[in-house]
Design a protein around this motif. Structure first.
Motif, short mmCIF file in Angstrom:
data_model
loop_
_atom_site.label_atom_id
_atom_site.label_comp_id
_atom_site.label_asym_id
_atom_site.label_seq_id
_atom_site.Cartn_x
_atom_site.Cartn_y
_atom_site.Cartn_z
N LYS A 22 0.84 -1.22 0.00
CA LYS A 22 0.00 0.00 0.00
C LYS A 22 0.87 1.26 0.00
CE LYS A 22 -1.43 1.67 4.01
NZ LYS A 22 -1.36 3.01 4.55
N ASN A 23 1.85 1.32 0.90
CA ASN A 23 2.59 2.56 1.07
C ASN A 23 3.52 2.85 -0.11
OD1 ASN A 23 1.23 3.10 3.35
ND2 ASN A 23 2.89 2.55 4.77
N LEU A 26 0.73 3.95 -3.28
CA LEU A 26 0.15 5.30 -3.23
C LEU A 26 1.10 6.34 -3.86
CD1 LEU A 26 -1.33 5.12 0.39
CD2 LEU A 26 -2.63 5.17 -1.75
N ALA A 95 -2.14 10.44 2.43
CA ALA A 95 -1.23 10.25 1.30
C ALA A 95 -1.69 11.03 0.07
CB ALA A 95 -1.07 8.77 0.98
N VAL A 125 3.66 18.54 7.89
CA VAL A 125 4.27 18.35 6.55
C VAL A 125 5.32 19.43 6.29
CG1 VAL A 125 2.39 17.04 5.44
CG2 VAL A 125 2.27 19.55 5.52
N LEU A 127 8.50 19.45 6.55
CA LEU A 127 9.71 19.05 5.82
C LEU A 127 9.43 18.93 4.31
CD1 LEU A 127 11.09 16.32 8.27
CD2 LEU A 127 11.63 18.75 8.15
N PHE A 163 15.62 14.73 10.07
CA PHE A 163 15.49 13.30 10.35
C PHE A 163 14.88 12.65 9.11
CE2 PHE A 163 11.79 15.42 12.04
CZ PHE A 163 10.74 14.70 11.51
N PRO A 164 15.07 11.35 8.96
CA PRO A 164 14.68 10.73 7.68
C PRO A 164 13.17 10.48 7.55
CG PRO A 164 15.76 9.12 9.11
CD PRO A 164 15.77 10.41 9.86
N VAL A 166 9.95 9.56 5.65
CA VAL A 166 9.62 8.77 4.45
C VAL A 166 8.86 9.65 3.46
CG1 VAL A 166 8.30 6.78 3.59
CG2 VAL A 166 9.51 6.62 5.78
N GLY A 167 7.78 10.28 3.96
CA GLY A 167 6.92 11.06 3.08
C GLY A 167 7.67 12.22 2.43
N GLU A 191 13.74 3.55 3.53
CA GLU A 191 12.73 2.49 3.44
C GLU A 191 12.71 1.89 2.02
OE1 GLU A 191 12.67 4.62 5.72
OE2 GLU A 191 11.61 3.73 7.40
N ILE A 330 8.85 6.80 16.44
CA ILE A 330 8.51 7.52 15.21
C ILE A 330 7.29 8.41 15.40
CG2 ILE A 330 8.03 7.29 12.72
CD1 ILE A 330 10.75 6.09 13.53
N GLU A 332 4.15 9.99 18.02
CA GLU A 332 4.02 10.32 19.44
C GLU A 332 2.81 9.68 20.11
OE1 GLU A 332 2.64 14.13 17.23
OE2 GLU A 332 4.00 12.47 16.89
N ARG A 334 1.16 6.37 19.28
CA ARG A 334 0.84 5.15 18.56
C ARG A 334 0.67 3.94 19.49
NH1 ARG A 334 3.08 3.20 12.59
NH2 ARG A 334 0.98 2.85 11.85
N LEU A 373 -5.21 1.64 11.31
CA LEU A 373 -5.00 0.42 10.54
C LEU A 373 -4.20 -0.67 11.27
CD1 LEU A 373 -4.74 -1.08 7.83
CD2 LEU A 373 -3.02 0.59 7.18
C1 EPZ Z 1 4.92 6.77 6.13
O1 EPZ Z 1 4.28 7.88 6.77
C2 EPZ Z 1 3.88 5.67 6.08
N1 EPZ Z 1 2.71 6.12 5.33
C3 EPZ Z 1 3.48 5.27 7.48
O2 EPZ Z 1 2.58 4.18 7.42
C4 EPZ Z 1 4.73 4.85 8.26
O3 EPZ Z 1 4.37 4.57 9.59
C5 EPZ Z 1 5.78 5.96 8.23
O4 EPZ Z 1 6.06 6.33 6.85
C6 EPZ Z 1 7.09 5.59 8.90
O5 EPZ Z 1 7.62 4.45 8.30
C7 EPZ Z 1 2.70 6.09 4.01
O6 EPZ Z 1 3.67 5.71 3.37
C8 EPZ Z 1 1.44 6.47 3.33
P1 EPZ Z 1 7.33 10.07 8.09
P2 EPZ Z 1 4.94 9.32 6.71
O7 EPZ Z 1 7.28 11.29 7.26
O8 EPZ Z 1 5.59 9.50 5.40
C9 EPZ Z 1 7.30 13.50 11.43
C10 EPZ Z 1 0.66 2.94 7.94
O9 EPZ Z 1 0.16 2.43 8.97
N2 EPZ Z 1 7.27 14.48 10.31
O10 EPZ Z 1 8.54 9.20 8.01
O11 EPZ Z 1 3.91 10.28 7.13
C11 EPZ Z 1 5.99 12.73 11.55
O12 EPZ Z 1 5.04 13.45 12.27
C12 EPZ Z 1 1.25 4.32 7.94
O13 EPZ Z 1 0.64 2.38 6.83
C13 EPZ Z 1 7.44 15.82 10.57
O14 EPZ Z 1 7.61 16.25 11.72
O15 EPZ Z 1 6.04 9.17 7.85
C14 EPZ Z 1 6.47 11.47 12.25
O16 EPZ Z 1 6.51 11.68 13.63
C15 EPZ Z 1 1.07 5.06 9.21
N3 EPZ Z 1 7.40 16.71 9.52
C16 EPZ Z 1 7.89 11.26 11.71
O17 EPZ Z 1 8.25 12.52 11.15
C17 EPZ Z 1 7.24 16.28 8.23
O18 EPZ Z 1 7.21 17.14 7.33
C18 EPZ Z 1 8.01 10.21 10.62
O19 EPZ Z 1 7.08 10.48 9.59
C19 EPZ Z 1 7.08 14.92 7.98
C20 EPZ Z 1 7.11 14.04 9.05
#
Ligand code: EPZ
Length: 421
Positions: A22-23, A26, A95, A125, A127, A163-164, A166-167, A191, A330, A332, A334, A373
Motif C-alpha cells: 500500500k505505502n 500510493l 497520502a 508536513v 519538511l 530526520f529521515p 519517508v513522506g 525504506e 517515530i 508520538e 501510537r 490500521l
Molecule cells: C509513512 O508515513 C507511512 N505512510 C506510514 O505508514 C509509516 O508509519 C511511516 O512512513 C514511517 O515508516 C505512508 O507511506 C502512506 P514520516 P509518513 O514522514 O511518510 C514527522 C501505515 O500504517 N514528520 O517518516 O507520514 C511525523 O510526524 C502508515 O501504513 C514531521 O515532523 O512518515 C512522524 O513523527 C502510518 N514533519 C515522523 O516525522 C514532516 O514534514 C516520521 O514520519 C514529515 C514528518
C-alpha cells in the motif's frame, strides 16, 4: 459498519500470498501526474486507500482504468483539468497530499489541502514544504490550503532532512525529477518503498540514484515517459502475518514476502522463539510448542524495526513469558491499541514513549474497537490467540490496508468472519 468475528482456532498452516505494498502503491500512483503518457502498475493492492487515491486522480483529470478485483491499474494523465486537491479528499487520506509535488513540478502550481493530524500523531508536513521551497517554490498557507507555485519551474537543490522522513523524501524525489539541475537529498529515508519509487521513476526516464540509502541524487530531466511497473510486495502485510503465526503457532509460507526488507523483524522474532526462513518463494514462518520469550523492541527508521509492526508485535508479546518494553520512536501517539489489548486480558502499562507488556498465559475474547490500521490488525492477531470469541469493530480501518484479510487467514485455518450491518 462491518466487524470481524474471530474465534481462536489453533495453529495456522498453509500459504498466504502477499499483496502489493500500500505505502509504495500510493506514491507510485502519484508519479503518473509527472507525465502525459500512460503509467501501468501491476500487483496493485485493491484497498480502500488505493481506490480512494484513484478517485482523487480522476478528479484531477487522470484517466484511470482499474476494474474491481483487477490487480493492474492503468493511469493516464495526458490532460490534467485541475491542480486542486480539496480538504474533503486530503482529510480522508493523508497520502493524497503527495499529489502536490508532482503537480507543482509538471504544472508549475498546485493547491492542496493540509492533511491535519491523525490518530497516531500530529504528523506535520513542514519538511515536505521546506524541500519545495529549497527547490525555488513559493509556498503560501491560506485557509488550510498549501498554495505552491514555481512559475519558471523547480530548481535542483541540496536538501538535508533533520530526520529521515519517508513522506518528505518521497515527495521531494518525485518533484525533483522535473527540476532544472541536480537535487541531492541528505539524511534521506532508506525504506524499501523509496527504492521501488525510484525504479518506476527511472523507467519513466528520470535519473535517480542512491534511493534506499541516506543520500539520493536526482538529475532533473525535461520530460518523463510512461512506464509499466510491478508494485513491490508489502513488507508490513508480510510482517503482520508472520506475527500472527508467532502468536498462534504453525507453519506458513508468506509467498513473495520481501525477506531482506524484513530483517529487523526476523531478528526480533528469532529472539522471541519464532523461526523465519528466507526461501526462493518467500518467507516461511514457523513456531512450535511452548511460550514465546519476551523481547524488547525500539521502533526506528529502516533498517530498524518498523513502527508499522509495533502494534502487531505488542499483541505477540501479550502472551510471551516475561516483560517486554516496547518503545515507539517515530510517532508520538501510537499506543491506542494498548487499552484494547488490555480488554482481552493483556497486561500493558503505557508510560510516554514506552509500553511495558507483562506476558499473561492466555488472552480471552472480547469486543474491541480500533483507531487505526495497524492497531486494528493487532487486535485480529490477539483475537486469534485468545480463547473464545473476539469481535473487532470499525473494520473500515483494516480495509484501508489489508487485502482479503479474512480470506487469507481463513485459508490457513483461522476462523475470521465478517459481519456487515
Ligand atoms: C509513512 O508515513 C507511512 N505512510 C506510514 O505508514 C509509516 O508509519 C511511516 O512512513 C514511517 O515508516 C505512508 O507511506 C502512506 P514520516 P509518513 O514522514 O511518510 C514527522 C501505515 O500504517 N514528520 O517518516 O507520514 C511525523 O510526524 C502508515 O501504513 C514531521 O515532523 O512518515 C512522524 O513523527 C502510518 N514533519 C515522523 O516525522 C514532516 O514534514 C516520521 O514520519 C514529515 C514528518
Amino acid at each position: 459498519m462491518d466487524s470481524l468475528i474471530i474465534t481462536g482456532n489453533g495453529p495456522l498452516k498453509g500459504e498466504i500470498p502477499i499483496s502489493g505494498a500500500k505505502n509504495s502503491a500510493l506514491k507510485l500512483m502519484a508519479a503518473c501526474l509527472l507525465t502525459d503518457q500512460p503509467v501501468t502498475l501491476s500487483r496493485m493492492p485493491n484497498l480502500a486507500d488505493t481506490r480512494f487515491l484513484s478517485e482523487l486522480l480522476s478528479s484531477l483529470g487522470v484517466e484511470v482504468y482499474w476494474p474491481r478485483n483487477d490487480s493492474t491499474c492503468h493511469l493516464n494523465a495526458a490532460e490534467l483539468k485541475s491542480t486542486i486537491a480539496p480538504y474533503e479528499q486530503v482529510r480522508k487520506m493523508r497520502a493524497s497530499f503527495n499529489v502536490l509535488g508532482p503537480l507543482l513540478a509538471r504544472m508549475g502550481h498546485a493547491t492542496v489541502s493540509l492533511p491535519g493530524g491523525c490518530a497516531i500523531g500530529a504528523r506535520p508536513v513542514d519538511l515536505h514544504l521546506k524541500a519545495f521551497e529549497a527547490m525555488g517554490a513559493d509556498i503560501l498557507i491560506e485557509q488550510g490550503y498549501v498554495k505552491a507555485a514555481a512559475i519558471h519551474g523547480l530548481k535542483g537543490a541540496e536538501i538535508e532532512f533533520p530526520f529521515p522522513s519517508v513522506g518528505a523524501t518521497e515527495h521531494a524525489m518525485l518533484a525533483a525529477t522535473l527540476a532544472k539541475g541536480t537535487t541531492v537529498l541528505k539524511n534521506a529515508a532508506c525504506e524499501p518503498e523509496l527504492a521501488d519509487l525510484a525504479d518506476l521513476l527511472n523507467m519513466m526516464g528520470s535519473k535517480v540514484s542512491g534511493a534506499g540509502t541516506s543520500t539520493i541524487t536526482i538529475e532533473g530531466v525535461e520530460k518523463l515517459n510512461g512506464a509499466t511497473h510491478t508494485v513491490m510486495a508489502d513488507r508490513i502485510e508480510a510482517g503482520t502475518y508472520a506475527m500472527a503465526v508467532g502468536a498462534v503457532g504453525g507453519d506458513v509460507l508468506l509467498k513473495d514476502a520481501p525477506s531482506e526488507a524484513l530483517q529487523a523483524m526476523c531478528d526480533v522474532l528469532a529472539a522471541a522463539g519464532v523461526e523465519t526462513i528466507a526461501e526462493p518463494e518467500g518467507l516461511r514462518v514457523k513456531r512450535g510448542e511452548g511460550r514465546l520469550k519476551a523481547v524488547n523492541v525500539d521502533t526506528q527508521p529502516h533498517p530498524g524495526f518498523p513502527t508499522d509492526l509495533q502494534a502487531q508485535f505488542m499483541a505477540l508479546m501479550a502472551t510471551a513469558e516475561g516483560v517486554s518494553t516496547i518503545r515507539e520512536n517515530i510517532f508520538e501517539n501510537r499506543f491506542m491499541h494498548a487499552p484494547e489489548l488490555s480488554r482481552l486480558g493483556a497486561d500493558i502499562i503505557v508510560r510516554g514513549k514506552e509500553a511495558v507488556v507483562t506476558g499473561v498465559a492466555k488472552l480471552k475474547g472480547a469486543p474491541v474497537m480500533a483507531t487505526d490500521l495497524r492497531a486494528s490488525v493487532s487486535l485480529v492477531i490477539a483475537g486469534l490467540a485468545a480463547e473464545g470469541e473476539t469481535v473487532v469493530n470499525r473494520v473500515y480501518h483494516l480495509d484501508r490496508g489489508f487485502e482479503r484479510l479474512e480470506e487469507k487467514l481463513g485459508a490457513c485455518g483461522a476462523r475470521v468472519q465478517r459481519q456487515s450491518e
